[in-house]
Write an enzyme that holds these catalytic residues in place. Structure first.
Site, PDB file in Angstrom:
ATOM      1  N   TYR A   1       8.384  -2.460  -2.781  1.00 26.88           N
ATOM      2  CA  TYR A   1       7.892  -2.843  -4.115  1.00 26.88           C
ATOM      3  C   TYR A   1       8.154  -1.735  -5.144  1.00 26.88           C
ATOM      4  O   TYR A   1       8.696  -1.979  -6.216  1.00 26.88           O
ATOM      5  CB  TYR A   1       6.386  -3.179  -4.073  1.00 26.88           C
ATOM      6  CG  TYR A   1       5.879  -3.460  -5.468  1.00 26.88           C
ATOM      7  CD1 TYR A   1       6.015  -4.726  -6.034  1.00 26.88           C
ATOM      8  CD2 TYR A   1       5.345  -2.439  -6.264  1.00 26.88           C
ATOM      9  CE1 TYR A   1       5.614  -4.974  -7.332  1.00 26.88           C
ATOM     10  CE2 TYR A   1       4.948  -2.673  -7.564  1.00 26.88           C
ATOM     11  CZ  TYR A   1       5.080  -3.950  -8.095  1.00 26.88           C
ATOM     12  OH  TYR A   1       4.706  -4.186  -9.387  1.00 26.88           O
TER      13      TYR A   1
ATOM     14  N   ASP B   1       3.635  -8.371  -8.219  1.00 31.54           N
ATOM     15  CA  ASP B   1       2.385  -7.659  -7.942  1.00 31.54           C
ATOM     16  C   ASP B   1       1.246  -8.679  -7.938  1.00 31.54           C
ATOM     17  O   ASP B   1       1.477  -9.887  -8.004  1.00 31.54           O
ATOM     18  CB  ASP B   1       2.163  -6.529  -8.964  1.00 31.54           C
ATOM     19  CG  ASP B   1       1.860  -7.042 -10.359  1.00 31.54           C
ATOM     20  OD1 ASP B   1       1.903  -8.285 -10.569  1.00 31.54           O
ATOM     21  OD2 ASP B   1       1.547  -6.226 -11.244  1.00 31.54           O
TER      22      ASP B   1
ATOM     23  N   GLU C   1       4.170   4.119 -11.733  1.00 36.46           N
ATOM     24  CA  GLU C   1       4.084   3.099 -10.675  1.00 36.46           C
ATOM     25  C   GLU C   1       3.155   3.537  -9.553  1.00 36.46           C
ATOM     26  O   GLU C   1       2.345   2.761  -9.069  1.00 36.46           O
ATOM     27  CB  GLU C   1       5.481   2.826 -10.093  1.00 36.46           C
ATOM     28  CG  GLU C   1       6.277   1.820 -10.865  1.00 36.46           C
ATOM     29  CD  GLU C   1       5.560   0.487 -11.026  1.00 36.46           C
ATOM     30  OE1 GLU C   1       4.933   0.013 -10.072  1.00 36.46           O
ATOM     31  OE2 GLU C   1       5.626  -0.069 -12.133  1.00 36.46           O
TER      32      GLU C   1
END
Ligand code: SF4
Length: 380
Positions: free
Chosen positions: A126, A144, A43
């Site tokens: 996020y 996203d 990520e």
């Protein structure tokens, strides 16, 4: 219609999306186990970087740092070297700071708790949601850039994505559509669909598994969604640097820790001042950053590098440093080194300087630095 979906629409959307994801997802390395440490690293690497490129870096990273404990004790230079080329180097430093806290507070494991994740450096809302949904299969919606674009088309949103009201609307839609039992596949399915089918230019609508729910397709507005915004103007920056050599050794210096590329290495140089030529800037920068006066500078290479909305043109010169030049008086670096062309590969550099280092390694096979005078232009 997906702009305001009822329960039957939501179920049908989820069914088509999940079936498509099961058959079409890319076999990315962290998808074999969804091990939380691996999901976290993927990520962070994936921020601002294409997945194929992330996969390449991810494999190398995992070989060197298989878990948080290995990251926690690694020398910072080893981390920066493993990150070299991905940019935004503060991400690598934050991974190490977070890894140390994981060892200290969580036995080296990634916690499955939002508040505990948010307490770690480099993890915002996020990333926390991504780790919780992808690694732990918890029902957190994920939006996203790919998903924003997908939703702007599915709901035919005629407002700019940057507007707060648009963002809220898209998040509400993501929440409504989220499959509570299969959040991992659901979120990845949306992101994968945006990346592979509902692409920024020329989306492949005939192959889209949720085309029956696409409002923009029905209204024939796909090419206008998301609503184009005034593009950020590109900013041109021109820089010059000097590769100083002594026999088969080259001078490099490590940037100050609190600098934009703090901790990385470079050749002395900087921005051109108004009405200054690259040659004059190169000479001036060497004096300012090392105290050395160099007279004969030969053009070596010009590297053009794109960094967010900046286009950086870096003019590189090469010069032999006289034997009586004395020690460098560093003003823009924490330390310096004289290294061979082969040793340059051991140091992390920002993009433009890395290309120069590669150029030197390629060009020098048994020659000394001053043998290099051919001017070339290369782009990245
Ligand atoms: Fe995107 Fe086309 Fe699918 Fe609509 S039908 S979501 S525009 S790929």
């Amino acid at each position: 219609m997906l702009a305001n979906p009822d329960q039957a629409t939501v179920l049908d959307f989820q069914r088509h999306l999940h079936r498509w994801f099961a058959a079409n997802h890319r076999p990315l390395p962290w998808r074999s186990s969804y091990e939380p440490y691996q999901v976290w690293i993927a990520e962070i690497m994936g921020q601002q970087t294409q997945m194929e490129r992330v996969a390449e870096y991810f494999r190398r990273w995992l070989d060197r740092f298989p878990d948080a404990a290995a990251v926690a004790v690694a020398p910072e230079q080893a981390l920066l070297k493993a990150w070299e080329g991905l940019g935004y180097y503060s991400r690598a430093r934050n991974i190490q700071r977070a890894a140390r806290l994981l060892v200290e507070r969580h036995h080296g494991q990634i916690p499955a708790d939002r508040d505990q994740l948010l307490a770690l450096p480099g993890i915002g809302p996020y990333t926390a949601a991504a780790i919780l949904s992808i690694a732990f299969n918890q029902p957190w919606p994920l939006v996203d850039a790919n998903v924003e674009r997908l939703f702007a088309r599915l709901a035919d949103i005629d407002r700019p994505l940057k507007e707060t009201a648009t963002r809220k609307r898209i998040h509400a839609l993501a929440e409504t559509l989220l499959h509570r039992d299969l959040p991992r596949d659901h979120n990845q399915g949306l992101m994968e669909l945006g990346a592979l089918v509902c692409t920024p230019r020329r989306p492949d609508c005939p192959a889209c598994p949720v085309q029956a729910h696409c409002t923009a397709l029905r209204r024939d507005t796909v090419e206008f969604r998301p609503l184009p915004t005034a593009r950020d103007k590109r900013i041109d920056i021109v820089m010059a640097c000097v590769i100083l050599c002594r026999g088969d050794r080259f001078f490099i210096q490590q940037r100050l820790a609190d600098d934009i590329w703090g901790g990385l290495w470079e050749f002395p140089g900087g921005r051109l001042e108004e009405n200054e030529t690259p040659l004059a800037a190169a000479r001036r920068e060497v004096v300012e950053e090392t105290g050395w006066q160099v007279e004969r500078l030969e053009p070596l290479d010009t590297v053009i590098h794109h960094y967010t909305r900046y286009r950086v043109t870096l003019h590189a010169f090469i010069a032999a440093l006289p034997a009586d030049a004395g020690a460098a008086r560093l003003t823009a670096a924490q330390q310096s080194a004289w290294v061979t062309a082969a040793q340059l590969a051991d140091y992390p550099f920002p993009a433009g300087h890395r290309r120069l280092a590669q150029h030197l390694r390629r060009q020098l096979s048994g020659k000394t630095g001053t043998a290099l005078t051919a001017k070339k232009t290369s782009r990245s």
